[in-house]
Each structure stands twice: as C-alpha cells, then as structure tokens.
Design a protein around this motif. Structure first.
Motif, PDB file in Angstrom:
ATOM      1  N   UNK A 216       0.674  -1.070   0.077  1.00  0.00           N
ATOM      2  CA  UNK A 216      -0.008   0.071   0.147  1.00  0.00           C
ATOM      3  C   UNK A 216       1.080   1.260   0.485  1.00  0.00           C
ATOM      4  N   UNK A 217       2.212   1.304   0.601  1.00  0.00           N
ATOM      5  CA  UNK A 217       3.030   2.691   0.753  1.00  0.00           C
ATOM      6  C   UNK A 217       3.124   2.291  -0.550  1.00  0.00           C
ATOM      7  N   UNK A 218       4.041   1.761  -1.163  1.00  0.00           N
ATOM      8  CA  UNK A 218       4.532   1.375  -2.584  1.00  0.00           C
ATOM      9  C   UNK A 218       3.448   2.296  -3.323  1.00  0.00           C
ATOM     10  N   UNK A 219       1.881   1.694  -3.494  1.00  0.00           N
ATOM     11  CA  UNK A 219       0.800   2.546  -4.519  1.00  0.00           C
ATOM     12  C   UNK A 219       0.834   3.733  -4.731  1.00  0.00           C
ATOM     13  N   UNK A 220       0.940   4.283  -2.784  1.00  0.00           N
ATOM     14  CA  UNK A 220       0.231   5.494  -2.739  1.00  0.00           C
ATOM     15  C   UNK A 220       1.899   6.451  -2.974  1.00  0.00           C
ATOM     16  N   UNK A 221       3.157   5.657  -3.188  1.00  0.00           N
ATOM     17  CA  UNK A 221       4.020   6.888  -3.281  1.00  0.00           C
ATOM     18  C   UNK A 221       4.517   6.812  -5.151  1.00  0.00           C
ATOM     19  N   UNK A 222       3.716   5.763  -5.437  1.00  0.00           N
ATOM     20  CA  UNK A 222       3.979   5.384  -7.167  1.00  0.00           C
ATOM     21  C   UNK A 222       3.248   6.244  -7.515  1.00  0.00           C
ATOM     22  N   UNK A 223       1.866   6.836  -7.056  1.00  0.00           N
ATOM     23  CA  UNK A 223       0.398   7.175  -7.689  1.00  0.00           C
ATOM     24  C   UNK A 223       0.858   8.600  -7.059  1.00  0.00           C
ATOM     25  N   UNK A 230       0.436   9.362 -18.110  1.00  0.00           N
ATOM     26  CA  UNK A 230      -0.337   8.140 -18.673  1.00  0.00           C
ATOM     27  C   UNK A 230      -0.375   6.800 -18.611  1.00  0.00           C
ATOM     28  N   UNK A 231       0.886   6.056 -17.974  1.00  0.00           N
ATOM     29  CA  UNK A 231       1.088   5.178 -16.947  1.00  0.00           C
ATOM     30  C   UNK A 231      -0.274   4.772 -15.795  1.00  0.00           C
ATOM     31  N   UNK A 232      -0.477   6.128 -14.931  1.00  0.00           N
ATOM     32  CA  UNK A 232      -1.223   5.789 -14.104  1.00  0.00           C
ATOM     33  C   UNK A 232      -0.795   5.442 -13.525  1.00  0.00           C
ATOM     34  N   UNK A 233       0.396   5.102 -12.709  1.00  0.00           N
ATOM     35  CA  UNK A 233       1.356   4.430 -11.872  1.00  0.00           C
ATOM     36  C   UNK A 233       0.420   4.051 -11.018  1.00  0.00           C
ATOM     37  N   UNK A 234       0.602   2.451 -10.631  1.00  0.00           N
ATOM     38  CA  UNK A 234      -0.252   2.853  -8.839  1.00  0.00           C
ATOM     39  C   UNK A 234      -1.298   2.800  -8.220  1.00  0.00           C
ATOM     40  N   UNK A 235      -1.917   4.135 -10.026  1.00  0.00           N
ATOM     41  CA  UNK A 235      -3.435   4.145  -9.054  1.00  0.00           C
ATOM     42  C   UNK A 235      -4.456   3.087  -9.124  1.00  0.00           C
ATOM     43  N   UNK A 236      -4.258   2.135  -9.975  1.00  0.00           N
ATOM     44  CA  UNK A 236      -5.207   1.296  -9.606  1.00  0.00           C
ATOM     45  C   UNK A 236      -5.566   0.442  -8.131  1.00  0.00           C
ATOM     46  N   UNK A 237      -4.751  -0.013  -7.613  1.00  0.00           N
ATOM     47  CA  UNK A 237      -4.186  -0.324  -6.280  1.00  0.00           C
ATOM     48  C   UNK A 237      -4.332   0.359  -5.167  1.00  0.00           C
ATOM     49  N   UNK A 238      -3.857   1.508  -5.168  1.00  0.00           N
ATOM     50  CA  UNK A 238      -4.234   3.082  -4.373  1.00  0.00           C
ATOM     51  C   UNK A 238      -6.268   2.842  -4.251  1.00  0.00           C
ATOM     52  N   UNK A 239      -6.491   3.182  -5.838  1.00  0.00           N
ATOM     53  CA  UNK A 239      -8.343   3.143  -5.566  1.00  0.00           C
ATOM     54  C   UNK A 239      -8.801   1.909  -4.481  1.00  0.00           C
ATOM     55  N   UNK A 240      -8.573   0.437  -5.482  1.00  0.00           N
ATOM     56  CA  UNK A 240      -8.779  -0.833  -4.916  1.00  0.00           C
ATOM     57  C   UNK A 240      -9.630  -0.626  -3.170  1.00  0.00           C
TER      58      UNK A 240
END
Length: 324
Positions: A216-223, A230-240
C-alpha cells in the motif's frame, strides 16, 4: 562472450543466502558476484566472503532500502570490468541453472529489451497459506510486461541510461525503474522459463499484514509520483485499497450516524467480495483462503497508504517495512 555479473542483496538471510550464492557458481561468466548487506547480525557478511562474493556493507546510519542496496552493488561493479548484463537476486532466492541460457538467448535476439524475468516459485508453498499466496502472485502472464520483480536479468546500458534504482523508495523500486526505462524506448519481458526459487518464510499473520502494508505504501508513493501521467502508475492498486479499506467503512459509519443500524447491512459487501473472488478462481479451498486474506489485506494496504501520506506531511526519512 556476453559478460554477466550478479548483484545479491540481503539482510539476515542465513542459510538462504548461502544457497543463493551457491546457485550462481559457474553461471556468472564475468566471475563477479557482489553481495550487498543491509546490517545483518547473523554472519551473512562472513558467509558471503567465504562463498567468493565481493561484499559491500551499507552504512547503518542511513535508512536501508532495497534500491539503495542494488545501486551500491552497481557501484561496486563499476570498480572493475563492467558487465553487459547484471543478474539481480534477493538473498532469499536461488537461481535456476537453466535460466541464464534462456534469458541471454532472448536478449541476444531482442536488442530493444532491457529486462527479462521468468517464473519465480516459492520453495515451500504448502507450509502456509501466505507462502502459497506468494507463489500465486509470482505467476504473472508471459510476454511483454510493464515491470519486473527483484529477480531479473538487466542490460547494463539500460541501467546506465536511467541511473539505476531510485534509492528513496522503500518498495516498488523495480516497477518505477522499469517505467523510466520504457519511457526511453526499452522493453520489459517475462519469459516462460524457470528463474528462481524464493523462500518467503511467512508463517504468521503479522508478516502477511506488514507485506500488504508495504504494498500500500508503494502504491501511494507511485501514484504520487506518476499518477497523473499516462501510465497511471499505482493508481489502480491505490483505488482498490481505499475503496475496501477506507471508503466503505466510512460510508457504513456515516450511515449509522445519519440512518441507523440498517447501515450495517453494508458490511455484507465484504463476504460478497470474498465470494466473488473465490468463485472467480475456481472455488477450491485455496481460492477461498486467498479471497479471504486478499480482502483483509485491503485494510493493511490502506494503513500503508496513510503511512505514506503521514510521512509526506511530517517530512523526513521512512524506515524499511520488513515482514521477516
């Protein structure tokens, strides 16, 4: 002849590290195995030297990260003959003897590919449901990919092009580096070939929780870094994670305040989600177990997300989230 070197990182891996370094014997054509240690107290440094590895011990006064360790390994390789390829390994993994032949052949035929990875398997998948979940997690689709994991064979030129790993990331450093490589026109591929055996050694719920929290920490930092790109990096994991770990509980709590006990019916969304996931994956025993823990894990991921944003507000360094 293609010159291959290896960088292994670890902390208190004990016998797993010995097995890891032994698996590289005779496979690294350049003859260089670099082991980077992050403050071990179990004799790992001496064991690595005995195994013939060049050892780099990180300064314990600075926060440890896997990215920092891998970059230190690259710095060590720069002190001698630079390789064409670098095989990265976590110290709890052992390399399959057939991997480098398959991976090098693919890279020779595909000059635009910067990174290749293969099948990482858990050494003891039946020991715990957590180990088995790791084994399932590693079984990703073959073909062109967005990212690799900690074990991968990478072109030296591509590493130089992007300046290596981002040392400030405590997790998710491989996908972030792969994103930067892809932006430069490089490709990432996962091959249908055995690559490594991994020993997660997870037997406790607390270990599972910390591992999900780190995700979760990695997803938040990536987002935060690339979420608007355009890559929307980490956004999908963050939202779920936020949907199940924070959004739904807040809605139910607000319903209790403004509507009354009927709002508790909203809790049925969790068993419904478990049912959906289990049936999607075949409905067997493991499918049910995995569905249960993945749903619970959203709360752990959410705490990791909040931890990241709290760190940003307060400033300063963050400590590595370890599950072993």
């Amino acid at each position: 002849m293609t010159r291959i070197a290896a960088v292994v990182i670890g902390r208190n891996e004990g016998a797993r590290l010995v097995a890891c370094l032994a698996s590289l014997e005779g496979l690294v054509s350049l003859g260089r195995k670099v082991y980077v240690d992050s403050g071990s107290t179990d004799g790992s440094v001496d064991a690595a030297r005995t195994a013939g590895a060049e050892v780099v011990a990180l300064d314990t006064l600075q926060p440890f990260t896997a990215a920092r360790a891998r970059n230190a390994g690259l710095d060590q390789l720069r002190k001698g003959a630079e390789p064409d390829l670098v095989q990265f390994l976590d110290g709890d993994c052992a390399l399959d003897p057939s991997w480098l032949t398959a991976a090098c052949s693919f890279l020779d035929e595909n000059p635009k590919v910067a990174v290749v990875c293969g099948r990482r398997r858990e050494r003891f998948p039946t020991t715990s449901v957590y180990n088995r979940m790791c084994d399932a997690e590693w079984d990703t689709p073959t073909g062109e990919a967005h990212a690799c994991g900690g074990d991968a064979l990478i072109r030296w030129q591509a590493l130089e092009d992007v300046g290596g790993y981002n040392p400030d990331l405590i997790a998710g450093e491989e996908p972030e580096m792969c994103l930067r490589m892809r932006r430069l026109g490089w490709q990432i591929w996962r091959l249908d070939a055995e690559m490594t055996l991994h020993d997660a050694a997870m037997s406790k719920f607390s270990q599972f929780w910390k591992r999900m929290q780190r995700g979760g920490f990695a997803a938040a930092e990536g987002a935060a870094m690339y979420g608007r790109d355009p890559e929307r990096h980490g956004v999908a994991t963050l939202r779920r994670a936020l949907l199940w770990g924070a959004g739904l509980p807040i809605v139910i709590l607000a319903g209790l305040i403004f509507v009354g006990p009927i709002a508790l019916w909203g809790l049925l969304a969790y068993p419904a989600q478990i049912l959906r996931l289990a049936l999607r994956d075949g409905g067997g025993r493991f499918a049910w177990e995995e569905a249960l823990f993945l749903t619970i894990g959203k709360f752990a991921e959410t705490t990791g997300i909040f931890s990241y944003h709290l760190r940003r507000l307060r400033g300063g360094n963050v400590q590595l989230i370890e599950y072993k």
